[in-house]
Design an enzyme around this catalytic site. Structure first.
Site, PDB file in Angstrom:
ATOM      1  N   SER A  51       0.872  -1.180   0.000  1.00 56.21           N
ATOM      2  CA  SER A  51       0.000   0.000   0.000  1.00 56.21           C
ATOM      3  C   SER A  51       0.906   1.227   0.000  1.00 56.21           C
ATOM      4  O   SER A  51       2.088   1.129   0.363  1.00 56.21           O
ATOM      5  CB  SER A  51      -0.834   0.003   1.283  1.00 56.21           C
ATOM      6  OG  SER A  51      -1.491   1.250   1.453  1.00 56.21           O
ATOM      7  N   TYR A  98      -1.965  -0.023  10.869  1.00 57.17           N
ATOM      8  CA  TYR A  98      -1.929  -0.500   9.475  1.00 57.17           C
ATOM      9  C   TYR A  98      -0.622  -0.104   8.794  1.00 57.17           C
ATOM     10  O   TYR A  98       0.019  -0.928   8.139  1.00 57.17           O
ATOM     11  CB  TYR A  98      -3.133   0.078   8.731  1.00 57.17           C
ATOM     12  CG  TYR A  98      -3.257  -0.358   7.290  1.00 57.17           C
ATOM     13  CD1 TYR A  98      -3.369  -1.705   6.948  1.00 57.17           C
ATOM     14  CD2 TYR A  98      -3.280   0.580   6.255  1.00 57.17           C
ATOM     15  CE1 TYR A  98      -3.506  -2.101   5.610  1.00 57.17           C
ATOM     16  CE2 TYR A  98      -3.422   0.199   4.923  1.00 57.17           C
ATOM     17  CZ  TYR A  98      -3.531  -1.140   4.607  1.00 57.17           C
ATOM     18  OH  TYR A  98      -3.667  -1.531   3.297  1.00 57.17           O
TER      19      TYR A  98
HETATM   20  P1  NDP Z   1     -10.941  -6.685   0.489  1.00 56.43           P
HETATM   21  O1  NDP Z   1     -11.403  -6.513   1.892  1.00 56.43           O
HETATM   22  O2  NDP Z   1     -11.958  -6.550  -0.602  1.00 56.43           O
HETATM   23  O3  NDP Z   1     -10.169  -8.062   0.317  1.00 56.43           O
HETATM   24  C1  NDP Z   1      -9.294  -8.553   1.302  1.00 56.43           C
HETATM   25  C2  NDP Z   1      -9.036 -10.019   1.025  1.00 56.43           C
HETATM   26  O4  NDP Z   1      -8.111 -10.509   1.982  1.00 56.43           O
HETATM   27  C3  NDP Z   1     -10.299 -10.859   1.126  1.00 56.43           C
HETATM   28  O5  NDP Z   1     -10.317 -11.785   0.068  1.00 56.43           O
HETATM   29  C4  NDP Z   1     -10.133 -11.576   2.455  1.00 56.43           C
HETATM   30  O6  NDP Z   1     -10.731 -12.860   2.384  1.00 56.43           O
HETATM   31  C5  NDP Z   1      -8.615 -11.714   2.511  1.00 56.43           C
HETATM   32  N1  NDP Z   1      -8.111 -11.935   3.861  1.00 56.43           N
HETATM   33  C6  NDP Z   1      -8.118 -11.087   4.912  1.00 56.43           C
HETATM   34  N2  NDP Z   1      -7.595 -11.684   5.999  1.00 56.43           N
HETATM   35  C7  NDP Z   1      -7.248 -12.939   5.610  1.00 56.43           C
HETATM   36  C8  NDP Z   1      -6.676 -14.050   6.285  1.00 56.43           C
HETATM   37  N3  NDP Z   1      -6.369 -14.008   7.576  1.00 56.43           N
HETATM   38  N4  NDP Z   1      -6.455 -15.191   5.580  1.00 56.43           N
HETATM   39  C9  NDP Z   1      -6.784 -15.252   4.263  1.00 56.43           C
HETATM   40  N5  NDP Z   1      -7.330 -14.251   3.593  1.00 56.43           N
HETATM   41  C10 NDP Z   1      -7.570 -13.101   4.259  1.00 56.43           C
HETATM   42  O7  NDP Z   1      -9.805  -5.572   0.290  1.00 56.43           O
HETATM   43  P2  NDP Z   1      -8.757  -5.304  -0.904  1.00 56.43           P
HETATM   44  O8  NDP Z   1      -9.001  -6.154  -2.066  1.00 56.43           O
HETATM   45  O9  NDP Z   1      -8.729  -3.838  -1.086  1.00 56.43           O
HETATM   46  O10 NDP Z   1      -7.394  -5.704  -0.176  1.00 56.43           O
HETATM   47  C11 NDP Z   1      -6.404  -6.531  -0.744  1.00 56.43           C
HETATM   48  C12 NDP Z   1      -5.040  -6.053  -0.314  1.00 56.43           C
HETATM   49  O11 NDP Z   1      -4.824  -4.742  -0.831  1.00 56.43           O
HETATM   50  C13 NDP Z   1      -4.843  -5.946   1.204  1.00 56.43           C
HETATM   51  O12 NDP Z   1      -3.564  -6.428   1.538  1.00 56.43           O
HETATM   52  C14 NDP Z   1      -4.945  -4.435   1.459  1.00 56.43           C
HETATM   53  O13 NDP Z   1      -4.236  -4.067   2.615  1.00 56.43           O
HETATM   54  C15 NDP Z   1      -4.323  -3.904   0.193  1.00 56.43           C
HETATM   55  N6  NDP Z   1      -4.642  -2.523  -0.149  1.00 56.43           N
HETATM   56  C16 NDP Z   1      -5.932  -2.095  -0.313  1.00 56.43           C
HETATM   57  C17 NDP Z   1      -6.197  -0.767  -0.606  1.00 56.43           C
HETATM   58  C18 NDP Z   1      -7.580  -0.241  -0.755  1.00 56.43           C
HETATM   59  O14 NDP Z   1      -7.774   0.994  -0.713  1.00 56.43           O
HETATM   60  N7  NDP Z   1      -8.599  -1.069  -0.946  1.00 56.43           N
HETATM   61  C19 NDP Z   1      -5.106   0.199  -0.800  1.00 56.43           C
HETATM   62  C20 NDP Z   1      -3.791  -0.373  -0.643  1.00 56.43           C
HETATM   63  C21 NDP Z   1      -3.582  -1.673  -0.341  1.00 56.43           C
HETATM   64  P3  NDP Z   1     -11.557 -13.609   3.549  1.00 56.43           P
HETATM   65  O15 NDP Z   1     -12.180 -12.534   4.401  1.00 56.43           O
HETATM   66  O16 NDP Z   1     -12.542 -14.433   2.793  1.00 56.43           O
HETATM   67  O17 NDP Z   1     -10.519 -14.412   4.248  1.00 56.43           O
END
Ligand code: NDP
Length: 241
Positions: A129, A142
């Site tokens: 990020s 975070y």
């Molecule tokens: P979402 O919340 O839409 O997706 C997050 C994903 O991570 C879900 O599929 C969730 O699946 C999975 N996840 C979370 N915790 C776990 C765990 N313990 N084990 C396995 N899977 C896990 O958010 P984003 O798509 O935006 O996020 C994806 C990445 O991008 C993250 O690392 C986030 O920090 C990063 N990011 C996002 C930004 C934004 O503005 N959206 C900006 C910069 C970075 P499930 O709950 O089914 O396990």
């Protein structure tokens, strides 16, 4: 056929990346906790859905046992919890953020690194990020985790120098996914306010960056891609209509 393992594929950037890589001809192995969603996506793109909690070492071990070959690992699982100042930090939330973003990246990479190297052309992408190199009020739990996740990837590049494996960091600004809904504990209004009056990136915009980095010839290591909406200059400087 090359195999790509994508963590956090049940939503947002991970799901979009799985679709993008499947359309490039990769066999996609999808990991996340919500197996029902993974199964729907796997049926759509012809991939494989495997339950995965990157915060649980046993779950990572069981997941890795199901992955025979691995050419690409996308460490995308993670996210933020809350916006509390350090003076009011909730230890439980800090620990959960560190577990998912940092230890999750370490566990998945540790489990699959031998197979990535064996492939002769391995590639690890970590979705960090702008919080991996910027700070903002209320964001320390975070930003500390994302700074650490970035450090893990940079260390791996040193430790594997000479091996056939590449490391790419993709660092997005604001992307409209379930990220803010999770950060604010399911509060839809608070999540919607984050993107009010501005145009955020879509999950597909970030997936395209990942697809492009992976598509480069194997001697080319794209170290990092920082991608933000035009409406965002820093974590906190956002233009709104
Ligand atoms: P979402 O919340 O839409 O997706 C997050 C994903 O991570 C879900 O599929 C969730 O699946 C999975 N996840 C979370 N915790 C776990 C765990 N313990 N084990 C396995 N899977 C896990 O958010 P984003 O798509 O935006 O996020 C994806 C990445 O991008 C993250 O690392 C986030 O920090 C990063 N990011 C996002 C930004 C934004 O503005 N959206 C900006 C910069 C970075 P499930 O709950 O089914 O396990």
């Amino acid at each position: 056929m090359r195999t790509a393992v994508i963590t956090g594929a049940s939503s947002g950037i991970g799901a979009a990346t799985a679709r993008a890589l499947a359309s490039e001809g990769y066999r996609a192995v999808l990991g996340a906790r919500r197996l029902d969603r993974l199964e729907d996506l796997a049926a759509e793109i012809g991939g494989e859905a495997v339950e995965l909690d990157v915060a649980d070492p046993d779950s990572v071990t069981a997941f890795a046992a199901r992955v025979e070959a691995c050419d690409v690992l996308v460490n995308n699982a993670g996210g933020a919890l809350g916006l509390d100042p350090v003076g009011e930090a909730d230890e439980e939330k800090w620990l959960r953020m560190y577990e998912a973003n940092v230890l999750g990246t370490m566990r998945m990479t540790r489990a699959l690194l031998p197979r990535l190297i064996e492939s002769g052309d391995g590639h690890v992408v970590s979705v960090t990020s702008i919080a991996a190199f910027e700070t903002y009020r209320g964001g320390a739990g975070y930003t500390a985790a994302k700074h650490a996740q970035r450090a893990v990837l940079r260390t791996l590049r040193l430790e594997t120098l000479g091996e056939p494996v590449r490391f790419t960091e993709v660092a997005p600004g604001m992307v409209e996914t379930e990220f803010s809904l999770v950060r604010f504990g399911g509060d839809e209004e608070a999540a919607a306010r984050v993107y009010e009056g501005m145009q955020p990136l879509s999950a597909e915009d970030v997936a395209e960056c990942i697809r492009w980095a992976l598509a480069q010839p194997s001697h080319v290591n794209v170290d990092e891609i920082v991608v933000r909406p035009r409406d965002q200059a820093t974590a906190t400087d956002v233009h709104r209509q």
